[in-house]
Design a protein around this motif. Structure first.
Motif, PDB file in Angstrom:
ATOM      1  N   PRO A 187      -7.736  -5.372  -6.151  1.00  0.00           N
ATOM      2  CA  PRO A 187      -7.976  -4.250  -5.447  1.00  0.00           C
ATOM      3  C   PRO A 187      -7.999  -4.407  -3.777  1.00  0.00           C
ATOM      4  N   ALA A 188      -7.194  -4.166  -3.237  1.00  0.00           N
ATOM      5  CA  ALA A 188      -8.164  -3.657  -1.566  1.00  0.00           C
ATOM      6  C   ALA A 188      -9.184  -2.926  -1.804  1.00  0.00           C
ATOM      7  N   LEU A 189     -10.055  -3.387  -0.490  1.00  0.00           N
ATOM      8  CA  LEU A 189     -11.225  -3.087  -0.977  1.00  0.00           C
ATOM      9  C   LEU A 189     -11.551  -0.972  -0.215  1.00  0.00           C
ATOM     10  N   GLU A 190     -10.034  -0.865   0.291  1.00  0.00           N
ATOM     11  CA  GLU A 190     -10.232   0.907   0.042  1.00  0.00           C
ATOM     12  C   GLU A 190     -10.706   1.733  -1.493  1.00  0.00           C
ATOM     13  N   PRO A 191      -9.272   1.658  -2.584  1.00  0.00           N
ATOM     14  CA  PRO A 191      -9.576   1.385  -3.482  1.00  0.00           C
ATOM     15  C   PRO A 191     -10.921   0.928  -4.672  1.00  0.00           C
ATOM     16  N   SER A 192     -11.367   0.161  -4.102  1.00  0.00           N
ATOM     17  CA  SER A 192     -12.686  -0.912  -4.680  1.00  0.00           C
ATOM     18  C   SER A 192     -13.680   0.475  -4.597  1.00  0.00           C
ATOM     19  N   ALA A 251      -9.652   9.523  -5.536  1.00  0.00           N
ATOM     20  CA  ALA A 251      -9.269   8.634  -4.434  1.00  0.00           C
ATOM     21  C   ALA A 251      -9.739   8.178  -3.441  1.00  0.00           C
ATOM     22  N   ALA A 252      -9.673   7.203  -2.487  1.00  0.00           N
ATOM     23  CA  ALA A 252     -10.677   6.940  -1.955  1.00  0.00           C
ATOM     24  C   ALA A 252     -10.052   7.174  -0.391  1.00  0.00           C
ATOM     25  N   ILE A 253     -10.315   7.670   0.581  1.00  0.00           N
ATOM     26  CA  ILE A 253     -10.984   8.417   1.645  1.00  0.00           C
ATOM     27  C   ILE A 253     -10.637   8.123   3.271  1.00  0.00           C
ATOM     28  N   GLY A 254      -9.893   7.777   3.965  1.00  0.00           N
ATOM     29  CA  GLY A 254      -9.966   7.016   5.271  1.00  0.00           C
ATOM     30  C   GLY A 254      -9.891   8.786   5.225  1.00  0.00           C
ATOM     31  N   GLY A 255      -8.190   8.771   6.524  1.00  0.00           N
ATOM     32  CA  GLY A 255      -8.419   9.738   7.239  1.00  0.00           C
ATOM     33  C   GLY A 255      -7.414  10.944   5.577  1.00  0.00           C
ATOM     34  N   GLY A 256      -7.043  10.028   4.942  1.00  0.00           N
ATOM     35  CA  GLY A 256      -6.804  10.927   3.832  1.00  0.00           C
ATOM     36  C   GLY A 256      -5.560  10.924   2.899  1.00  0.00           C
ATOM     37  N   SER A 257      -4.536  10.325   3.564  1.00  0.00           N
ATOM     38  CA  SER A 257      -3.498  10.436   3.171  1.00  0.00           C
ATOM     39  C   SER A 257      -3.003   9.945   1.599  1.00  0.00           C
ATOM     40  N   ASN A 258      -3.655   9.278   1.476  1.00  0.00           N
ATOM     41  CA  ASN A 258      -3.387   8.647   0.052  1.00  0.00           C
ATOM     42  C   ASN A 258      -4.047   9.704  -1.700  1.00  0.00           C
ATOM     43  N   ALA A 259      -5.393  10.222  -0.741  1.00  0.00           N
ATOM     44  CA  ALA A 259      -5.791  11.185  -1.718  1.00  0.00           C
ATOM     45  C   ALA A 259      -4.913  12.106  -1.856  1.00  0.00           C
ATOM     46  N   MET A 286      -4.670   3.409  -7.192  1.00  0.00           N
ATOM     47  CA  MET A 286      -4.749   1.918  -6.645  1.00  0.00           C
ATOM     48  C   MET A 286      -3.964   2.028  -5.487  1.00  0.00           C
ATOM     49  N   CYS A 287      -4.338   2.563  -4.218  1.00  0.00           N
ATOM     50  CA  CYS A 287      -3.519   2.346  -3.191  1.00  0.00           C
ATOM     51  C   CYS A 287      -3.428   1.280  -2.491  1.00  0.00           C
ATOM     52  N   GLY A 288      -3.389   0.411  -3.181  1.00  0.00           N
ATOM     53  CA  GLY A 288      -3.612  -1.000  -2.224  1.00  0.00           C
ATOM     54  C   GLY A 288      -3.437  -2.689  -2.645  1.00  0.00           C
ATOM     55  N   ARG A 289      -3.055  -3.834  -2.571  1.00  0.00           N
ATOM     56  CA  ARG A 289      -3.625  -4.065  -2.901  1.00  0.00           C
ATOM     57  C   ARG A 289      -4.281  -5.206  -2.350  1.00  0.00           C
ATOM     58  N   GLY A 338      -9.076  -0.055   6.962  1.00  0.00           N
ATOM     59  CA  GLY A 338      -8.250   0.635   6.328  1.00  0.00           C
ATOM     60  C   GLY A 338      -9.555   2.466   6.133  1.00  0.00           C
ATOM     61  N   LEU A 339     -11.568   2.780   5.639  1.00  0.00           N
ATOM     62  CA  LEU A 339     -11.350   3.256   5.619  1.00  0.00           C
ATOM     63  C   LEU A 339     -12.654   4.265   7.336  1.00  0.00           C
ATOM     64  N   ASP A 340     -12.293   3.258   8.410  1.00  0.00           N
ATOM     65  CA  ASP A 340     -12.855   3.153   9.253  1.00  0.00           C
ATOM     66  C   ASP A 340     -12.584   4.268  10.117  1.00  0.00           C
ATOM     67  N   ILE A 347       2.410   8.721  12.441  1.00  0.00           N
ATOM     68  CA  ILE A 347       0.785   9.357  12.251  1.00  0.00           C
ATOM     69  C   ILE A 347       0.894   8.432  11.297  1.00  0.00           C
ATOM     70  N   GLY A 348      -0.106   7.799  10.740  1.00  0.00           N
ATOM     71  CA  GLY A 348      -0.128   7.055   9.702  1.00  0.00           C
ATOM     72  C   GLY A 348      -1.240   7.487   8.380  1.00  0.00           C
ATOM     73  N   THR A 349      -1.929   8.761   8.756  1.00  0.00           N
ATOM     74  CA  THR A 349      -2.560   9.532   7.707  1.00  0.00           C
ATOM     75  C   THR A 349      -2.515  11.449   8.187  1.00  0.00           C
ATOM     76  N   VAL A 350      -3.147  11.814   7.179  1.00  0.00           N
ATOM     77  CA  VAL A 350      -3.272  13.196   7.094  1.00  0.00           C
ATOM     78  C   VAL A 350      -3.712  13.748   8.766  1.00  0.00           C
ATOM     79  N   ALA A 384       0.687  -0.986  -0.364  1.00  0.00           N
ATOM     80  CA  ALA A 384       0.094   0.055   0.149  1.00  0.00           C
ATOM     81  C   ALA A 384       1.220   1.470   0.233  1.00  0.00           C
ATOM     82  N   HIS A 385       0.472   2.526   0.492  1.00  0.00           N
ATOM     83  CA  HIS A 385       0.497   3.790   0.123  1.00  0.00           C
ATOM     84  C   HIS A 385       1.593   4.145   1.211  1.00  0.00           C
ATOM     85  N   LYS A 386       1.134   3.201   2.330  1.00  0.00           N
ATOM     86  CA  LYS A 386       1.669   3.817   3.887  1.00  0.00           C
ATOM     87  C   LYS A 386       2.692   4.216   4.306  1.00  0.00           C
TER      88      LYS A 386
HETATM   89  C1  LIG Z   1      -5.128   2.640   5.411  1.00  0.00           C
HETATM   90  C2  LIG Z   1      -4.823   3.023   4.189  1.00  0.00           C
HETATM   91  C3  LIG Z   1      -5.985   3.417   3.646  1.00  0.00           C
HETATM   92  C4  LIG Z   1      -7.084   4.735   3.566  1.00  0.00           C
HETATM   93  O1  LIG Z   1      -5.783   5.380   4.623  1.00  0.00           O
HETATM   94  P1  LIG Z   1      -5.684   6.836   3.728  1.00  0.00           P
HETATM   95  O2  LIG Z   1      -4.529   8.022   4.936  1.00  0.00           O
HETATM   96  O3  LIG Z   1      -6.894   7.870   3.968  1.00  0.00           O
HETATM   97  O4  LIG Z   1      -4.382   7.176   2.922  1.00  0.00           O
HETATM   98  C5  LIG Z   1      -7.031   3.922   2.229  1.00  0.00           C
HETATM   99  N1  LIG Z   1      -6.391   2.825   1.689  1.00  0.00           N
HETATM  100  C6  LIG Z   1      -4.930   1.521   2.590  1.00  0.00           C
HETATM  101  C7  LIG Z   1      -5.074   0.880   1.345  1.00  0.00           C
HETATM  102  C8  LIG Z   1      -4.661   1.501   2.903  1.00  0.00           C
HETATM  103  O5  LIG Z   1      -3.667   0.917   3.589  1.00  0.00           O
END
Ligand SMILES: *Cc1c(COP(=O)(O)O)cnc(C)c1O
Length: 410
Positions: free
Chosen positions: A359-364, A240-248, A387-390, A315-317, A199-202, A96-98
């Protein structure tokens, strides 16, 4: 390579870490000196060629950057409209992008002489990336993870332990990501001298949202160059998908000044944004408040109690969203939509069979929005999705949702 990333964009934050009315640093007095010394170190690193040379070397030889920009031809034909490109950050080491961001923070930690790294994790992807880089540099690593998540993400817990990290199950609150982040902040205050909080996100107090964005901006920076090589111009729409929003933020940031580029963030709609908070759509279904040291949009009840989000994708939780997204939403520079579990699952399956990419469920979620949008656009319109994660980590969840029993596929 670094310096051109930091000068030209319209976006903040100001010295207080505020993006408009959002962000800032709402922290206790004990935390303030830690945050100030981190900020000082980061300000130095930003313009330090040696820092960026080390980052580039690790991005290239350890992570595998640049990740490809891939034209999804069969998906494009199937949708019958806009051209769809995928930025393949799922091919990074650890899936993933982390890790883009973790490397930056760990190099800073080493420069500050810190020997103990702490992190929070939800689904476990950030915990795995942090444990990985700590192993590489021989640093002690402690990962806080909600007890509930420890149970449902067993493979990632074992990965972290294999990598030598200590995983601490958090039982306070509801035992999820929000509580893990609270406990990590508490640990930081009590172990000031040797500890660095990665910290893992923005999210979090300033400078984290801006710093994590800057480390992830390598994604959008590469897309600019790769799209220029492929099409000789900028993309028309970024998704892009957003959890905390870092890949976006990483994809969007280098394009913020290009007004002709449409920017769309996709939140997790769970069972539907009208379904009594059984979703994680902080912007489309929440309102402003303060959590984890910054002011942003949050899922909360009428009394300001933070609510637990719900999504098929762990991951979007997260019940909040990075403050810069709250600001981009408010000034209208980016648009935010939500996608339900059902829609994301459909996109997941289509991507597998049409493109040979699980794909991971997040980028789905991002892909599901591409599926809605592309057919409505002309064939010369270019969409780029991250496509931020497998999807390896998600196959058990998907099997269950589709009614399969693992081990009984006959
Ligand atoms: C952690 C994660 C996310 C959510 O985090 P963002 O900070 O929003 O990017 C999204 N996709 C994948 C694959 C992740 O591992």
């Amino acid at each position: 390579m670094a310096n051109d990333l930091f000068n030209s964009f319209m976006t903040g934050p100001d010295e207080q870490g505020r993006f408009g009315d959002f962000g800032g640093r709402f922290v206790s007095e004990t935390l303030m000196p830690l945050i100030l010394s981190l900020e000082e170190e980061y300000e130095k690193a930003k313009t330090d060629d040696e820092f960026w040379a080390e980052m580039n070397d690790l991005w290239t030889h350890y992570v595998g950057r640049p990740s490809p920009l891939y034209f999804a031809e069969r998906l494009t034909d199937h949708l019958g409209g806009a051209k769809v490109y995928m930025k393949r950050d799922e091919l990074n080491h650890t899936g993933a992008h982390k890790i883009n961001n973790v490397l930056g923070q760990i190099i800073l930690a080493r420069r500050m002489g810190k020997t103990r790294i702490i992190a929070e994790t939800g689904a476990g992807q950030h915990g795995v990336a942090t444990a990985t880089v700590c192993a590489k540099f021989g640093l002690k690593c402690v990962v806080y993870m909600g007890a509930h998540d420890v149970e449902r993400q067993a493979p990632n817990v074992f990965r972290m332990r294999l990598l030598g990290a200590e995983v601490v199950p958090v039982t306070s609150g509801r035992g999820t990501l929000k509580d893990a982040m609270n406990d990590a902040l508490r640990d930081w205050v009590t172990n000031v001298r040797d500890t660095f909080y990665c910290i893992g996100t923005v999210a979090g107090p300033h400078p984290y949202p801006a710093m994590v964005r800057d480390f992830q901006a390598i994604i959008g920076k590469e897309v600019r160059e790769q799209m220029d090589a492929a099409e000789g111009r900028l993309p028309d729409t970024l998704i892009a998908a957003i959890g905390g929003g870092s890949n976006a933020m990483g994809l969007f940031y280098p394009f913020l000044d290009d007004k002709e580029v449409n920017i769309i963030g996709v939140e997790a709609g769970g069972k539907g944004v009208n379904a009594k908070m059984e979703h994680c759509a902080s912007l489309t279904g929440g309102r402003p408040g303060v959590l984890h040291g910054n002011r942003t949009y949050l899922l909360q009840d009428d009394d300001g109690q933070i609510l637990e989000g719900f999504s098929i994708s762990a991951g979007l939780d997260y019940p909040g969203i990075g403050p810069e997204h709250a600001w981009l939403h408010e000034i209208g520079r980016a648009k935010y939509v939500s996608i339900t579990d059902v829609e994301a699952l459909e996109a997941f399956q289509l991507c597998c069979t049409l493109e040979g990419i699980i794909p991971a469920l997040e980028p789905s979620h991002a892909l599901a929005h591409v599926m809605k949008l592309a057919p409505t656009l002309p064939k010369d319109h270019i969409i780029c999705m991250n496509m931020c994660g497998r999807g390896d980590k998600d196959i058990f969840t998907v099997a269950k949702a589709l009614g399969f029993e693992m081990g009984n596929f006959g």
